[in-house]
Design a protein around this motif. Structure first.
Motif, PDB file in Angstrom:
ATOM      1  N   GLN A 196      61.393  48.616  38.071  1.00  0.00           N
ATOM      2  CA  GLN A 196      60.513  48.108  36.799  1.00  0.00           C
ATOM      3  C   GLN A 196      59.569  47.071  37.600  1.00  0.00           C
ATOM      4  O   GLN A 196      58.516  47.038  37.365  1.00  0.00           O
ATOM      5  N   ARG A 197      59.974  46.083  38.623  1.00  0.00           N
ATOM      6  CA  ARG A 197      59.152  45.216  38.978  1.00  0.00           C
ATOM      7  C   ARG A 197      58.071  45.840  40.074  1.00  0.00           C
ATOM      8  O   ARG A 197      56.714  45.410  39.653  1.00  0.00           O
ATOM      9  N   ARG A 198      58.351  46.972  40.809  1.00  0.00           N
ATOM     10  CA  ARG A 198      57.243  47.552  41.318  1.00  0.00           C
ATOM     11  C   ARG A 198      56.225  48.292  40.410  1.00  0.00           C
ATOM     12  O   ARG A 198      55.179  48.099  40.703  1.00  0.00           O
ATOM     13  N   GLN A 199      56.838  48.873  39.486  1.00  0.00           N
ATOM     14  CA  GLN A 199      55.812  49.524  38.384  1.00  0.00           C
ATOM     15  C   GLN A 199      55.036  48.568  37.859  1.00  0.00           C
ATOM     16  O   GLN A 199      53.921  48.677  37.399  1.00  0.00           O
ATOM     17  N   ALA A 200      55.601  47.336  37.361  1.00  0.00           N
ATOM     18  CA  ALA A 200      54.824  46.333  36.859  1.00  0.00           C
ATOM     19  C   ALA A 200      53.668  45.678  37.731  1.00  0.00           C
ATOM     20  O   ALA A 200      52.591  45.468  37.400  1.00  0.00           O
ATOM     21  N   ALA A 201      54.150  45.605  39.181  1.00  0.00           N
ATOM     22  CA  ALA A 201      53.236  45.165  40.160  1.00  0.00           C
ATOM     23  C   ALA A 201      52.085  46.264  40.138  1.00  0.00           C
ATOM     24  O   ALA A 201      50.733  45.691  40.283  1.00  0.00           O
ATOM     25  N   LYS A 202      52.317  47.504  40.232  1.00  0.00           N
ATOM     26  CA  LYS A 202      51.341  48.186  40.328  1.00  0.00           C
ATOM     27  C   LYS A 202      50.519  48.592  39.178  1.00  0.00           C
ATOM     28  O   LYS A 202      49.171  48.568  39.308  1.00  0.00           O
ATOM     29  N   ALA A 203      50.924  48.197  37.958  1.00  0.00           N
ATOM     30  CA  ALA A 203      50.031  48.272  36.825  1.00  0.00           C
ATOM     31  C   ALA A 203      49.232  47.068  36.717  1.00  0.00           C
ATOM     32  O   ALA A 203      47.976  47.045  36.330  1.00  0.00           O
ATOM     33  N   ALA A 204      49.838  45.699  37.157  1.00  0.00           N
ATOM     34  CA  ALA A 204      48.851  44.727  37.362  1.00  0.00           C
ATOM     35  C   ALA A 204      47.804  44.946  38.369  1.00  0.00           C
ATOM     36  O   ALA A 204      46.662  44.367  38.120  1.00  0.00           O
ATOM     37  N   GLU A 205      48.178  45.636  39.483  1.00  0.00           N
ATOM     38  CA  GLU A 205      47.091  45.920  40.519  1.00  0.00           C
ATOM     39  C   GLU A 205      45.895  46.615  39.810  1.00  0.00           C
ATOM     40  O   GLU A 205      44.839  46.467  40.020  1.00  0.00           O
ATOM     41  N   ARG A 206      46.399  47.758  39.048  1.00  0.00           N
ATOM     42  CA  ARG A 206      45.461  48.803  38.449  1.00  0.00           C
ATOM     43  C   ARG A 206      44.475  47.959  37.494  1.00  0.00           C
ATOM     44  O   ARG A 206      43.198  48.215  37.243  1.00  0.00           O
ATOM     45  N   ARG A 207      45.188  46.894  36.696  1.00  0.00           N
ATOM     46  CA  ARG A 207      44.520  46.113  35.513  1.00  0.00           C
ATOM     47  C   ARG A 207      43.383  45.255  36.446  1.00  0.00           C
ATOM     48  O   ARG A 207      42.228  45.227  36.002  1.00  0.00           O
ATOM     49  N   ARG A 208      43.695  44.892  37.315  1.00  0.00           N
ATOM     50  CA  ARG A 208      43.020  43.916  38.458  1.00  0.00           C
ATOM     51  C   ARG A 208      41.788  44.553  38.672  1.00  0.00           C
ATOM     52  O   ARG A 208      40.557  44.145  38.736  1.00  0.00           O
ATOM     53  N   ARG A 209      41.843  45.827  39.187  1.00  0.00           N
ATOM     54  CA  ARG A 209      40.900  46.612  39.978  1.00  0.00           C
ATOM     55  C   ARG A 209      39.961  46.922  38.770  1.00  0.00           C
ATOM     56  O   ARG A 209      38.756  47.028  38.792  1.00  0.00           O
ATOM     57  N   ARG A 210      40.430  47.503  37.650  1.00  0.00           N
ATOM     58  CA  ARG A 210      39.748  47.699  36.613  1.00  0.00           C
ATOM     59  C   ARG A 210      38.861  46.688  35.969  1.00  0.00           C
ATOM     60  O   ARG A 210      37.635  46.973  35.544  1.00  0.00           O
ATOM     61  N   ASN A 211      39.345  45.480  35.852  1.00  0.00           N
ATOM     62  CA  ASN A 211      38.440  44.342  35.305  1.00  0.00           C
ATOM     63  C   ASN A 211      37.507  44.140  36.302  1.00  0.00           C
ATOM     64  O   ASN A 211      36.479  43.763  35.992  1.00  0.00           O
ATOM     65  N   THR A 212      38.147  44.420  37.602  1.00  0.00           N
ATOM     66  CA  THR A 212      36.809  43.754  38.571  1.00  0.00           C
ATOM     67  C   THR A 212      35.693  44.834  38.572  1.00  0.00           C
ATOM     68  O   THR A 212      34.601  44.405  38.539  1.00  0.00           O
ATOM     69  N   ALA A 213      35.900  45.996  38.329  1.00  0.00           N
ATOM     70  CA  ALA A 213      34.891  46.949  38.389  1.00  0.00           C
ATOM     71  C   ALA A 213      34.256  46.844  36.793  1.00  0.00           C
ATOM     72  O   ALA A 213      32.833  46.950  36.877  1.00  0.00           O
ATOM     73  N   ILE A 214      34.825  46.575  35.931  1.00  0.00           N
ATOM     74  CA  ILE A 214      34.063  46.160  34.509  1.00  0.00           C
ATOM     75  C   ILE A 214      33.130  45.139  34.846  1.00  0.00           C
ATOM     76  O   ILE A 214      32.150  44.921  34.151  1.00  0.00           O
ATOM     77  N   ALA A 215      33.611  43.867  35.270  1.00  0.00           N
ATOM     78  CA  ALA A 215      32.841  42.907  35.769  1.00  0.00           C
ATOM     79  C   ALA A 215      31.644  43.282  36.477  1.00  0.00           C
ATOM     80  O   ALA A 215      30.642  42.611  36.220  1.00  0.00           O
ATOM     81  N   ALA A 216      31.953  43.911  37.420  1.00  0.00           N
ATOM     82  CA  ALA A 216      30.758  44.160  38.230  1.00  0.00           C
ATOM     83  C   ALA A 216      29.542  45.126  37.434  1.00  0.00           C
ATOM     84  O   ALA A 216      28.450  44.770  37.721  1.00  0.00           O
ATOM     85  N   THR A 217      30.129  46.070  36.763  1.00  0.00           N
ATOM     86  CA  THR A 217      29.184  46.959  35.901  1.00  0.00           C
ATOM     87  C   THR A 217      28.535  45.957  35.011  1.00  0.00           C
ATOM     88  O   THR A 217      27.227  46.121  34.735  1.00  0.00           O
ATOM     89  N   LEU A 218      29.119  44.930  34.447  1.00  0.00           N
ATOM     90  CA  LEU A 218      28.459  44.115  33.536  1.00  0.00           C
ATOM     91  C   LEU A 218      27.403  43.177  34.152  1.00  0.00           C
ATOM     92  O   LEU A 218      26.347  42.908  33.635  1.00  0.00           O
ATOM     93  N   VAL A 219      27.599  42.932  35.582  1.00  0.00           N
ATOM     94  CA  VAL A 219      26.665  41.998  36.114  1.00  0.00           C
ATOM     95  C   VAL A 219      25.471  42.828  36.343  1.00  0.00           C
ATOM     96  O   VAL A 219      24.347  42.269  36.146  1.00  0.00           O
ATOM     97  N   VAL A 220      25.707  44.170  36.644  1.00  0.00           N
ATOM     98  CA  VAL A 220      24.480  45.088  36.772  1.00  0.00           C
ATOM     99  C   VAL A 220      23.700  45.146  35.727  1.00  0.00           C
ATOM    100  O   VAL A 220      22.397  45.118  35.711  1.00  0.00           O
ATOM    101  N   VAL A 221      24.683  45.349  34.437  1.00  0.00           N
ATOM    102  CA  VAL A 221      23.503  45.662  33.373  1.00  0.00           C
ATOM    103  C   VAL A 221      22.927  44.471  32.791  1.00  0.00           C
ATOM    104  O   VAL A 221      21.890  44.460  32.425  1.00  0.00           O
ATOM    105  N   VAL A 222      23.561  43.119  33.018  1.00  0.00           N
ATOM    106  CA  VAL A 222      22.804  41.881  32.706  1.00  0.00           C
ATOM    107  C   VAL A 222      21.637  41.741  33.473  1.00  0.00           C
ATOM    108  O   VAL A 222      20.554  41.459  32.990  1.00  0.00           O
ATOM    109  N   LEU A 223      22.071  42.038  34.814  1.00  0.00           N
ATOM    110  CA  LEU A 223      20.651  41.875  35.629  1.00  0.00           C
ATOM    111  C   LEU A 223      19.555  42.816  35.494  1.00  0.00           C
ATOM    112  O   LEU A 223      18.601  42.465  35.488  1.00  0.00           O
ATOM    113  N   ALA A 224      19.788  44.048  35.267  1.00  0.00           N
ATOM    114  CA  ALA A 224      18.833  45.088  34.662  1.00  0.00           C
ATOM    115  C   ALA A 224      18.245  44.676  33.169  1.00  0.00           C
ATOM    116  O   ALA A 224      16.933  44.798  33.365  1.00  0.00           O
TER     117      ALA A 224
END
Length: 280
Positions: free
Chosen positions: A21-49
Motif C-alpha cells: 500500500q505504501r508503494r502504491q501510495a508513493a507511485k500515486a503521489a509521483e503521478r500526481r506530482r508529474r501531472r501537476n507539473t505538466a498542468i503548471a507548464a501548460t498554464l505558463v505557456v497559455v498565459v505567456l501566449a
C-alpha cells in the motif's frame, strides 16, 4: 505463549500488504506530482501566449491608426538598435522645401492615365526604383505623380520605422513630424490585399484608422512581409511596388529605431531623406 505459525503468517501478510500500500501510495503521489507539473507548464505557456496576444493587440490600434494616418504611421513592439551598422548611409544633406505644394483638392484620378508608371526615389541612402499601378489605384497614383512633379517630396525625411510584426518605413511628410500633408486628403481605399498581407517591396498609402478618405502624401515602404489587419475602412491602398533598391530600406531598418513612439517604433536610427522623386 509464542504466536502460532498461522498468526505469524497472517502478521507477515499484513506487513507485506501494508508495504505494498505504501508503494502504491508513493507511485500515486509521483503521478500526481508529474501531472501537476505538466498542468503548471501548460498554464505558463497559455498565459505567456495570452500576454503576447494582448501585447500585439494593444499595439495594433496604433499600427492601424498611425501607420495608416496621413500624419502618422504603423507601430509595433520590437527591440531597437542603439547604433547604426558600419555600412549605414550618410546623413541627409537636404531639407524640405518651405514652399512645398499645398493644394485645396486632390488631383483628378485621370492624371494616373490608367497605366503603369516607372519612377525613382532618390534618397540620401541610395536610389529606390518603383513601379506605380495607375489602373488599380488611380487616385493614389494621380496624387503621387502630381506631388512628385511639383517637387513636393524633395528633402522630406522618412520619419518613422517599425521593426517587428509590421515592417515598414514611412515617408512623405514634409514636416517630418508625422502630421504633415499636401493640403488635401482623398479616398476611398484602393487595391488593398484581401488577405491583409503586404509583401516585402509593397508601396502603400498611410491613413487614419477607420477613415479611408484620410489619405494624403504619406506612404510606407514594406521591407519585410507584413500582415496589417484591416479596419472598418478596409485595408491600405497599394499604389505600387519597389523594383530595385529594397536593400536600401532594409539597411536603414537593420539599424533600428530610436523608440520615440514606444519599443520598436520611432525615427530611424539611420536618418534617411528623399532628395528627389522622378516618374515617367
Amino acid at each position: 505463549m509464542p504466536p502460532s505459525k498461522s498468526e505469524r503468517e497472517r502478521d507477515y501478510e499484513r506487513r507485506r500488504h501494508q508495504a505494498w500500500q505504501r508503494r502504491q501510495a508513493a507511485k500515486a503521489a509521483e503521478r500526481r506530482r508529474r501531472r501537476n507539473t505538466a498542468i503548471a507548464a501548460t498554464l505558463v505557456v497559455v498565459v505567456l501566449a495570452g500576454i503576447a496576444v494582448v501585447a500585439w493587440f494593444s499595439f495594433r490600434p496604433s499600427a492601424a491608426d498611425e501607420a495608416a494616418a496621413p500624419g502618422a504611421s504603423p507601430s509595433a513592439a520590437a527591440t531597437t538598435s542603439a547604433s547604426p551598422p558600419a555600412n549605414a548611409c550618410p546623413a541627409p544633406t537636404s531639407t524640405p522645401d518651405a514652399s512645398a505644394t499645398q493644394l485645396s483638392s486632390a488631383p483628378d484620378p485621370s492624371v494616373a492615365q490608367g497605366r503603369t508608371w516607372a519612377g525613382t526615389l532618390v534618397t540620401s541612402c541610395g536610389d529606390i526604383g518603383v513601379e506605380l499601378d495607375g489602373a488599380k489605384a488611380p487616385r493614389a497614383v494621380a496624387s503621387f505623380v502630381t506631388l512628385a512633379r511639383d517637387n513636393f517630396f524633395n528633402g522630406t525625411p522618412c520619419h518613422r520605422l517599425t521593426t517587428s510584426g509590421i515592417y515598414v518605413l514611412q515617408c512623405g511628410d514634409p514636416t517630418g513630424t508625422g502630421t504633415g500633408g499636401p493640403g488635401y486628403t482623398f479616398g476611398p481605399v484602393e487595391a488593398a490585399p484581401s488577405d491583409n498581407v503586404y509583401p516585402a517591396g509593397t508601396i502603400a498609402m498611410a491613413r487614419r484608422g477607420s477613415d479611408g478618405d484620410s489619405q494624403g502624401s504619406q506612404f510606407f515602404l514594406v521591407y519585410q512581409d507584413s500582415t496589417i489587419p484591416s479596419d472598418t475602412a478596409g485595408g491600405y491602398t497599394v499604389l505600387g511596388r519597389i523594383t530595385s533598391g529594397l536593400d536600401v530600406v532594409q539597411r536603414v531598418a537593420s539599424a533600428g529605431d530610436d523608440g520615440s513612439n514606444g519599443p520598436g517604433d520611432g525615427k530611424p536610427t539611420t536618418p534617411i531623406s528623399i532628395e528627389q522623386v522622378t516618374v515617367q
